[in-house]
Design a protein around this motif. Sequence first.
Motif, PDB file in Angstrom:
ATOM      1  N   CYS B  64       0.957  -1.232  -0.080  1.00  0.00           N
ATOM      2  CA  CYS B  64       0.062   0.012   0.073  1.00  0.00           C
ATOM      3  C   CYS B  64       0.727   1.188  -0.108  1.00  0.00           C
ATOM      4  O   CYS B  64       0.437   2.383   0.385  1.00  0.00           O
ATOM      5  CB  CYS B  64      -1.035   0.133   1.063  1.00  0.00           C
ATOM      6  N   LEU B  65       2.265   1.024  -0.313  1.00  0.00           N
ATOM      7  CA  LEU B  65       2.870   2.272  -0.632  1.00  0.00           C
ATOM      8  C   LEU B  65       2.763   3.094  -1.991  1.00  0.00           C
ATOM      9  O   LEU B  65       3.026   4.114  -2.289  1.00  0.00           O
ATOM     10  CB  LEU B  65       4.570   2.048  -0.367  1.00  0.00           C
ATOM     11  N   ASP B  66       2.258   2.047  -2.922  1.00  0.00           N
ATOM     12  CA  ASP B  66       2.126   2.630  -4.202  1.00  0.00           C
ATOM     13  C   ASP B  66       0.711   2.145  -4.706  1.00  0.00           C
ATOM     14  O   ASP B  66       0.035   0.855  -4.179  1.00  0.00           O
ATOM     15  CB  ASP B  66       3.283   1.915  -5.229  1.00  0.00           C
ATOM     16  N   ARG B  67       0.087   2.833  -5.852  1.00  0.00           N
ATOM     17  CA  ARG B  67      -1.065   2.121  -6.566  1.00  0.00           C
ATOM     18  C   ARG B  67      -0.974   1.613  -7.878  1.00  0.00           C
ATOM     19  O   ARG B  67       0.244   2.411  -8.619  1.00  0.00           O
ATOM     20  CB  ARG B  67      -2.201   3.297  -6.678  1.00  0.00           C
ATOM     21  N   PRO B  68      -1.560   0.711  -8.185  1.00  0.00           N
ATOM     22  CA  PRO B  68      -1.497   0.067  -9.634  1.00  0.00           C
ATOM     23  C   PRO B  68      -2.220   0.769 -10.670  1.00  0.00           C
ATOM     24  O   PRO B  68      -3.072   1.790 -10.394  1.00  0.00           O
ATOM     25  CB  PRO B  68      -2.093  -1.350  -9.349  1.00  0.00           C
ATOM     26  N   THR B  69      -1.657   0.804 -11.844  1.00  0.00           N
ATOM     27  CA  THR B  69      -2.269   1.567 -13.059  1.00  0.00           C
ATOM     28  C   THR B  69      -3.367   0.909 -13.165  1.00  0.00           C
ATOM     29  O   THR B  69      -4.621   1.539 -13.793  1.00  0.00           O
ATOM     30  CB  THR B  69      -1.239   1.691 -14.156  1.00  0.00           C
ATOM     31  N   ALA B  70      -3.272  -0.367 -13.290  1.00  0.00           N
ATOM     32  CA  ALA B  70      -4.644  -1.162 -13.452  1.00  0.00           C
ATOM     33  C   ALA B  70      -4.625  -2.428 -13.172  1.00  0.00           C
ATOM     34  O   ALA B  70      -3.751  -2.795 -12.227  1.00  0.00           O
ATOM     35  CB  ALA B  70      -4.602  -1.249 -15.235  1.00  0.00           C
ATOM     36  N   GLY B  71      -5.674  -3.092 -12.799  1.00  0.00           N
ATOM     37  CA  GLY B  71      -5.824  -4.288 -12.109  1.00  0.00           C
ATOM     38  C   GLY B  71      -6.584  -4.250 -10.906  1.00  0.00           C
ATOM     39  O   GLY B  71      -6.578  -2.996 -10.433  1.00  0.00           O
ATOM     40  N   THR B  72      -6.680  -5.050  -9.944  1.00  0.00           N
ATOM     41  CA  THR B  72      -7.341  -5.149  -8.862  1.00  0.00           C
ATOM     42  C   THR B  72      -5.996  -6.075  -7.567  1.00  0.00           C
ATOM     43  O   THR B  72      -5.496  -6.990  -8.118  1.00  0.00           O
ATOM     44  CB  THR B  72      -8.623  -5.694  -8.593  1.00  0.00           C
ATOM     45  N   TYR B  73      -6.259  -5.345  -6.496  1.00  0.00           N
ATOM     46  CA  TYR B  73      -5.676  -5.952  -5.218  1.00  0.00           C
ATOM     47  C   TYR B  73      -6.535  -5.962  -4.287  1.00  0.00           C
ATOM     48  O   TYR B  73      -7.113  -4.852  -3.897  1.00  0.00           O
ATOM     49  CB  TYR B  73      -4.335  -5.065  -5.185  1.00  0.00           C
ATOM     50  N   SER B  74      -6.995  -7.030  -3.674  1.00  0.00           N
ATOM     51  CA  SER B  74      -7.756  -7.214  -2.356  1.00  0.00           C
ATOM     52  C   SER B  74      -6.917  -7.728  -1.417  1.00  0.00           C
ATOM     53  O   SER B  74      -6.198  -8.620  -1.569  1.00  0.00           O
ATOM     54  CB  SER B  74      -9.068  -8.020  -2.840  1.00  0.00           C
TER      55      SER B  74
END
Lengths: 402, 238
Positions: B64-74
């Motif tokens: 959770c230090l960075d955010r993805p450009t696309a896709g999901t993270y749960s």
Amino acid sequence: MIWESVKLALRTIRRNVLRSILTLLGIVIGVAAVVALVTIGEGAQSRMTSELSKLGSNMLIARPGAPTPGPPTGSDARSFTERDVDALRNGLSGVRAMAASSTKGAKVVYGTASQDTQVTGTEPSFFETQDWSFTAGGTFSDSDARSGTAVCVIGATLVRELFQGEDPMGRVIRVNSMPCEVTGTLAPKGQSAFGSDQDNTVVMPLRTFQRRIAGSTRIATINVSGLNAAVLPAIQADMTDILRETRRVNPGEEDDFTVRDMTQIAAAMSSTTTVMTGLLGAVAAVSLLVGGIGIMNIMLVSVAERTREIGIRLAIGARASQVLLQFLVEAVVLCIIGGLLGLALGYAIAGGGALLLGIPFRFNATMAAVAVVFSGVIGVVFGFFPARSAARLDPIEALRHE
Amino acid sequence: MNAFDPHAREPIISLRGLRRFYGEGAARVHALDGVDLDILPGEFTAIMGASGSGKSTCMNIIGCLDRPTAGTYSFSGVDVSTLDNDRRALLRRNSLGFVFQGFNLLPRTTALENVELPLVYRGMSRGEREHRAAAALKAVGLEGREGHTPSELSGGQQQRVAIARAIVTDPLVLLADEPTGNLDSARSHELMRLVTDLNRERGITIIMVTHEEDIAAYAGRKVIFADGKIRSDVKVAA
Ligand SMILES: Nc1ncnc2c1ncn2[C@@H]1O[C@H](COP(=O)(O)OP(=O)(O)OP(=O)(O)O)[C@@H](O)[C@H]1O
Ligand SMILES: [Mg+2]
């Protein structure tokens, strides 16, 4: 959380003592200036008020010489005469007391003690116009005044210097070789606004003074005390009209005398003080502004230097608001330290100034509190922008920062 | 050991079609180019792959230090990409522990204070904080070093402080990006024994990036990255 931030802020500040102190200088100087100004100003104001009450209430003073700005000289001007005084005495209404007087320097001797002093020749009502009370005896009688008897009233300084504990009442002192019986002693009045000792004085009947001390019938001052403040403008106008007539000043010509309302002078003086305080206050405000910008600058440097630290704090779960609070608290703590230092410096300056100017020193707790709170507000205002830029850092960017 | 049986549980971390691009146009770098990965509670996973294959990028997103450009993270069934910054900070604070290759301890701050830091942000009282931080330092074998600043500690000791700081909040997941990268071989194996203990005894889920086979051998699962994608994912007998 706040307390943790304060402790952390103190630690950070202690780590950079010199830099912190230099940063604080603006705030310190600003607060010190305000505190010193207000304290000295209040002291001067309170001294002036007590000065004015010493002058007597609702007092008008007529002196020879045209009205000129600055202190009256009056030496080459045509002095007042008995005729002027009589015309005023008969022509004025609303007067509580009135007294003509003249003054001269003289040497007084009693036994082996001697003292240089001011001798005033005047009328019995002189003490009433000045609201000046007696510690013993009283003013000279009308018959003494008429016949020019060698009696006198002496001030507290002369009682002390000449008599040294002995009771002066009924003793005979020499005033410039004229023997003179003491018939009254005056209550102490202290220093005048111009710094001379008002208690170093001998007061005697005008006639005695004119014949034996001055050697002339000149009258230098006419004091008129009104019944109340409301009648003063009317009395002042009447005095001017009467004196112009008796002194034969042609219409259109300038007065060759001056009638001053002492309360007006006081008002003028205090408005000058207000203007001065205002100007210096503006300087202090600029200094505080510069101080605030200094704080902002150092906080921005601090945020840049500690980017990595901020990254670490964010990575282990600090919220943006917690980082904001930390830097804001640091700025506020810094400013409050500056405010306290400024307060100490300001009071030191005011204390020294009060001593030097001979005015009373007053500790104003409300102002001290306001100064410290205001310093804190400067911290919030100027610390907010740097703190926000710290809180807005991206954790991963901050961690990568070298 | 039913609690750690991978088949009995929903994944704690689930990545689907995860992409992370840097830059724009022709200079665009596909650091992550479609990663699907499920991590089950209690798993000890090693991530390997060539330099620049996207390992750190993936770890930072999981952390959770960075955010993805696309896709999901749960995480535990919650879609992290919908969380605001404060919620993500809370997730980092309460559920994730991060250990970096470069330690990332606060300088001129004692070991104990470094370990206390995550608890300060939880608003915990000073007494309890110190108690828990001391216990965490003891767990990583640094009893008696509480008052030392990072500059007074060896690299291996600093990394232990960093681990103590990561586990003092009792996180569900410990993320370690090349934790042994700056340590010699003997210190590396000491550290790995510590990490293995945390996994076995406390049931902490561990994801660790490493370049060394013998370090990866401590893990029960080995995921290999290549060009922003997962090339292989094998379970090895622990
Ligand atoms: N902030 C960034 N800006 C631009 N490109 C980046 C940035 N961070 C990483 N990259 C690029 O993304 C790719 C993946 O980087 P990443 O750090 O994830 O690699 P890695 O697998 O951890 O490599 P290593 O084993 O060397 O640590 C690399 O090509 C890198 O150049
Ligand atoms: Mg990497």
